[in-house]
Design an enzyme around this catalytic site. Structure first.
Site, PDB file in Angstrom:
ATOM      1  CB  ILE A  96      -0.983   0.025   1.198  1.00 23.03           C
ATOM      2  CG1 ILE A  96      -0.234  -0.136   2.532  1.00 23.03           C
ATOM      3  CG2 ILE A  96      -2.039  -1.035   1.042  1.00 23.03           C
ATOM      4  CD1 ILE A  96      -1.141  -0.049   3.747  1.00 23.03           C
ATOM      5  NE  ARG A  98       6.306   1.136  -4.728  1.00 25.39           N
ATOM      6  CZ  ARG A  98       6.498   0.177  -5.637  1.00 25.39           C
ATOM      7  NH1 ARG A  98       7.618   0.161  -6.328  1.00 25.39           N
ATOM      8  NH2 ARG A  98       5.599  -0.746  -5.840  1.00 25.39           N
ATOM      9  N   GLY A  99       8.620   4.018   0.022  1.00 26.03           N
ATOM     10  CA  GLY A  99       9.488   5.177   0.149  1.00 26.03           C
ATOM     11  C   GLY A  99      10.893   4.766  -0.242  1.00 26.03           C
ATOM     12  CB  SER A 100      14.070   6.629  -0.343  1.00 25.70           C
ATOM     13  OG  SER A 100      13.627   7.634  -1.215  1.00 25.70           O
ATOM     14  CG  PHE A 101      15.686   4.893   3.327  1.00 25.84           C
ATOM     15  CD1 PHE A 101      16.880   4.541   2.727  1.00 25.84           C
ATOM     16  CD2 PHE A 101      15.426   6.232   3.557  1.00 25.84           C
ATOM     17  CE1 PHE A 101      17.806   5.502   2.364  1.00 25.84           C
ATOM     18  CE2 PHE A 101      16.344   7.206   3.202  1.00 25.84           C
ATOM     19  CZ  PHE A 101      17.535   6.833   2.601  1.00 25.84           C
ATOM     20  CB  SER A 102       9.933   2.354   4.205  1.00 27.68           C
ATOM     21  OG  SER A 102       9.281   3.450   3.584  1.00 27.68           O
ATOM     22  NE  ARG A 103       9.629  -1.092  -2.194  1.00 29.43           N
ATOM     23  CZ  ARG A 103      10.600  -0.204  -2.320  1.00 29.43           C
ATOM     24  NH1 ARG A 103      10.751   0.753  -1.418  1.00 29.43           N
ATOM     25  NH2 ARG A 103      11.444  -0.260  -3.336  1.00 29.43           N
ATOM     26  CB  VAL A 104       3.773   0.697   3.978  1.00 33.11           C
ATOM     27  CG1 VAL A 104       2.716   0.526   5.067  1.00 33.11           C
ATOM     28  CG2 VAL A 104       4.856   1.646   4.452  1.00 33.11           C
ATOM     29  CG  ASP A 210       5.416  16.438   6.162  1.00 37.62           C
ATOM     30  OD1 ASP A 210       5.212  17.526   5.590  1.00 37.62           O
ATOM     31  OD2 ASP A 210       5.418  15.345   5.564  1.00 37.62           O
TER      32      ASP A 210
END
Length: 435
Positions: A96, A98-104, A210
């Site tokens: 659901i 994603r980021g540069s260092f992560s997946r969710v 943020d």
């Protein structure tokens, strides 16, 4: 909001973010705006929310099967990366975010079948470790009904798995536009929940850095759902870390931060000017959010990043156009008190909760339905954004640095000229801009 609406990150963090404009495009699609549908891009869901509307038109059974096949392939791909000790307890259901260092991923607890979100962070590199350590330090400390809850953590040498509450009720703006009826009282109900969560964070010495509508999610789709403050990728404690200024760190009022980060349209003037700042930057962002919730428009908006920054550091906003003539003076006063240029003059979260407009749930305000004007403003902004945002291969971080450099130089020259002309510069308050 303009084409350059990207999050400004600390050097060690490259985390992606979902723009407000994309959320507005989703609204236009959901309401059959044919012209917006020609240009709107598919919105990426927040990493911990599955409450977003289906933005695609009805498709054939074959297309549905293909989509399901692709989804299953993605799930299988990321499931293989999960440590067996995690998958022994949680069943991986869908990717659901994603980021540069992560997946969710969305998961279900195998024993209880309760849904959660797991954020898998890569921590082999120094940047990933720093981002993870910062976010984890905050999430492990918090426990509040209006703050996303960390349930448990699996830590391994290469990856860290954070199990979080899964918010399925959608974003704040989605709820506003889907109601069909929205008054000042509805706005105060939402803002009270956000303020309660932010006050809790600030009392712990945590600055979110943020805050924006995309990071305010409803726990479930029901009308009685609580609203959660989420996404702590840029959050930090006031009393730890090299970016904190020296001095007494005994409370949130006595420390300041220095890193330039956040989402440009919500960044406080002191952040843009690279001055030391405190948790008051979150209150500025809440003033921007209150303005958007009540009108569907932004107080600070420009295609040019430099002009956007200039309007923010000058405090240039107004209450012109619909629905502002129908909005109470008390509501406008609430926004004014959150948007002074002087951080010391802004309401704290606890003080904002005691503001008459919030504490009385807008009891003395007009009960006029603001939904039509808000929806029109949202659609217009979505249409403008989808038609004027060309793709760009340039570095947003680099362009931000250039814009900040020009702005700081400009602001410094202005202050010097004003100082020569009229002596010491007085503190600038949160009034509407002078012409």
């Amino acid at each position: 909001m303009g084409c350059g609406n990207t999050k400004v990150l600390p050097e060690a963090s490259k985390k992606g973010y979902v723009s407000v404009v994309q959320s507005l495009v989703a609204f236009s699609k959901a309401h059959g705006d044919d012209e917006s549908n020609k240009h709107a891009k598919k919105r990426r869901a927040p990493w911990f929310s599955t409450g977003a509307k289906n933005l695609q038109p009805a498709s054939s059974g074959q297309q549905q099967i293909l989509r399901e096949g692709r989804q299953q392939a993605r799930v299988a791909k990321y499931k293989d990366k999960f440590d067996p000790r995690v998958t022994a307890r949680y069943d991986i259901k869908a990717l659901i975010g994603r980021g540069s260092f992560s997946r969710v991923v969305r998961v279900e607890h195998r024993a209880t079948r309760q849904p959660f979100a797991i954020k898998m962070m890569e921590v082999e590199g120094p940047e990933g470790r720093e981002v993870c350590a910062s976010e984890l330090a905050v999430l492990q400390r918090v426990s509040h009904s209006h703050v996303i809850q960390l349930m448990e953590v699996f830590q391994f040498p290469q990856r860290v798995y954070m199990v979080l509450e899964l918010a399925t009720g959608g974003e704040l703006l989605d709820r506003v536009v889907s109601r069909g009826h929205f008054t000042e009282r509805d706005a105060t109900q939402a803002l009270r929940m956000v303020l309660a969560g932010v006050a809790y964070l600030h009392n712990l010495g945590i600055t979110h850095r943020d805050l924006k509508p995309e990071n305010l999610l409803y726990y479930h789709p029901g009308a009685d759902s609580r609203l959660l403050v989420t996404d702590f990728g840029l959050a930090t404690f006031g009393g730890a870390g090299s970016e904190v200024s020296s001095g007494d760190h005994s409370g949130a009022e006595t420390w300041s931060l220095r890193t330039t980060c956040g989402t440009p349209e919500y960044m406080a003037p002191e952040v843009l000017l690279s001055r030391p700042y405190s948790c008051a930057v979150d209150m500025w962002a809440l003033g921007v959010i209150a303005y958007i919730v009540l009108s569907g428009s932004m107080p600070f908006e420009d295609d040019s990043r430099t002009r956007l920054y200039r309007s923010i550091v000058r405090g240039k906003y107004s209450f012109h156009g619909d629905p502002w003539p129908s909005v109470s003076n008390l509501a406008k006063d609430f926004i004014h008190r959150l948007l002074p240029l002087d951080p010391a003059s802004r309401l704290s979260a606890d003080q904002a909760l005691r503001h008459p407009w919030v504490s009385t749930m807008a009891a003395s305000s007009s009960m006029k339905n603001l939904h039509r004007s808000i929806s029109q403003n949202l659609r217009q902004r979505a249409s403008r954004s989808s038609s004027r945002c060309p793709s760009s291969n340039g570095s947003s971080a680099d362009s931000t640095k250039v814009g900040l450099g020009k702005l700081i130089s400009l602001e410094g020259n202005q202050e010097q000229q004003q100082g020569r002309a009229s002596g010491p510069h007085p503190a600038r308050g949160a009034s509407t801009p002078s012409n």
